[in-house]
Design an enzyme around this catalytic site. Structure first.
Site, short mmCIF file in Angstrom:
data_model
loop_
_atom_site.label_atom_id
_atom_site.label_comp_id
_atom_site.label_asym_id
_atom_site.label_seq_id
_atom_site.Cartn_x
_atom_site.Cartn_y
_atom_site.Cartn_z
N ASN A 8 -44.16 45.71 -47.14
CA ASN A 8 -44.74 45.39 -45.84
C ASN A 8 -46.26 45.58 -45.93
OD1 ASN A 8 -45.89 45.88 -43.23
ND2 ASN A 8 -43.83 46.00 -42.39
N HIS A 11 -50.50 46.85 -42.95
CA HIS A 11 -51.66 47.74 -42.82
C HIS A 11 -52.87 47.27 -43.63
CE1 HIS A 11 -49.55 50.04 -40.00
NE2 HIS A 11 -48.57 50.29 -40.83
N HIS A 44 -45.06 42.03 -39.89
CA HIS A 44 -44.56 42.18 -38.52
C HIS A 44 -45.62 41.57 -37.59
CE1 HIS A 44 -42.65 45.17 -35.40
NE2 HIS A 44 -42.77 43.96 -34.93
N ARG A 46 -46.70 41.22 -33.96
CA ARG A 46 -46.42 41.84 -32.66
C ARG A 46 -47.07 41.04 -31.55
NH1 ARG A 46 -45.07 47.17 -32.60
NH2 ARG A 46 -44.68 48.09 -34.65
N ARG A 50 -51.98 43.21 -33.13
CA ARG A 50 -52.95 44.24 -33.52
C ARG A 50 -53.20 44.31 -35.02
NH1 ARG A 50 -49.03 48.15 -31.52
NH2 ARG A 50 -47.97 49.16 -33.24
N GLU A 71 -40.95 40.08 -39.51
CA GLU A 71 -40.33 40.93 -38.49
C GLU A 71 -40.93 40.54 -37.14
OE1 GLU A 71 -41.48 44.88 -39.54
OE2 GLU A 71 -40.13 44.98 -41.25
N THR A 102 -42.48 50.64 -34.87
CA THR A 102 -41.13 50.41 -34.34
C THR A 102 -40.42 51.76 -34.19
OG1 THR A 102 -41.17 48.39 -35.64
CG2 THR A 102 -39.06 49.00 -34.69
N GLU A 153 -30.62 45.47 -41.40
CA GLU A 153 -31.54 46.44 -41.99
C GLU A 153 -31.30 47.77 -41.29
OE1 GLU A 153 -35.68 45.41 -42.48
OE2 GLU A 153 -36.25 47.53 -42.58
N HIS A 193 -38.05 51.95 -43.06
CA HIS A 193 -38.83 52.66 -42.06
C HIS A 193 -39.07 54.10 -42.48
CE1 HIS A 193 -40.78 52.49 -38.13
NE2 HIS A 193 -40.73 53.79 -38.27
#
Ligand code: PXP
Length: 238
Positions: A8, A11, A44, A46, A50, A71, A102, A153, A193
């Site tokens: 992922n 970031h 992801h 959103r 952001r 995601e 999440t 998942e 996660h």
């Protein structure tokens, strides 16, 4: 079956957005991750954009569609976006306004069940595989199967946040049972996660898990392990 890794890279975009700059570029990050053996690139998108944006999804899907795992929540808006860019797979996750990350798996209700099932069908019709992010409990797994998902998942947040050995062991047992049930129901099983270099192996060893999706710990480590090179390059220039 070898265990796959989805990286992922949200970031990378978080860092870029901190300066509203053009770098670090998630496309370059995806290329590096795939080059060294990542099996999937996870992002992801959103509602507040952001970190990753629709534009990032468009660029990443254009370059690396077969490896892209999106995601997003189960709104009509996100469904439309996924159908437009067609990543290889989509994981439907809950999204609470203002959440830092999440907070857990999907909490199924009669109303959102119909929406999630409709979104699952619409994506599958376009050959997009659908994963549902769920807590490792029997009711959630059975409901995910009823939705027609290809993958579940399992949320490892409780496991990664457990502070005692006893609590960790209980979480691992829940994950193990959830994985077995999901396999029995014909679902592919992923997990993710809060996984990091210290806590990942007991989850990786559980029977039936095919893919781990990991983000924060990898990007955080990359920042520190890349710092010596970055500083040396600047010193050399000066
Ligand atoms: N899987 C899902 C469904 C997530 O929402 C996240 C966080 O975006 C992850 C995996 C990765 O979690 P982490 O960044 O803590 O490794």
């Amino acid at each position: 079956m070898s265990l796959k890794l989805g990286v992922n890279i949200d970031h990378v975009a978080t860092l870029r957005q901190a300066r509203q700059a053009t770098y670090p570029d998630p496309l370059a990050a995806a290329e590096l991750c795939l080059y060294v053996g990542a099996d999937y690139i996870v992002i992801h998108v959103r509602n507040d954009n952001r970190h990753m944006s629709e534009k990032d999804l468009a660029r990443l899907c254009k370059a690396y569609r077969p490896y892209m795992h999106l995601e997003c929540n189960f709104s009509e808006k996100m469904q439309k976006m996924a159908l437009k860019y067609k990543p290889a797979s989509v994981c439907i996750v809950p999204e609470e306004p203002g959440e830092v990350t999440t907070t857990g798996g999907l909490k199924f209700t009669p109303k959102n069940f119909d929406r999630i099932r409709a979104m699952t069908e619409a994506l599958q019709k376009k050959n997009i595989r659908v994963s549902l992010f769920v807590s490792p409990d029997a009711a959630s797994i059975r409901t995910a199967a009823k939705c027609g998902a290809d993958i579940v998942e399992l949320c490892t947040r409780d496991y990664s946040e457990a502070t005692t050995k006893k609590a960790k062991e209980k979480c691992l047992r829940d994950l193990a049972l959830a994985s077995l049930l999901a396999k029995e129901l014909g679902l592919e099983v992923h997990a993710g996660h809060g996984l990091d270099y210290e806590n990942v192996l007991p989850v990786a060893d559980l029977c039936g898990i095919g893919c781990m999706n990991i983000g924060f710990s990898i990007i955080a480590r990359a920042v520190l392990s890349g710092l010596p090179n970055a500083v040396s390059a600047m010193k050399e220039l000066l």
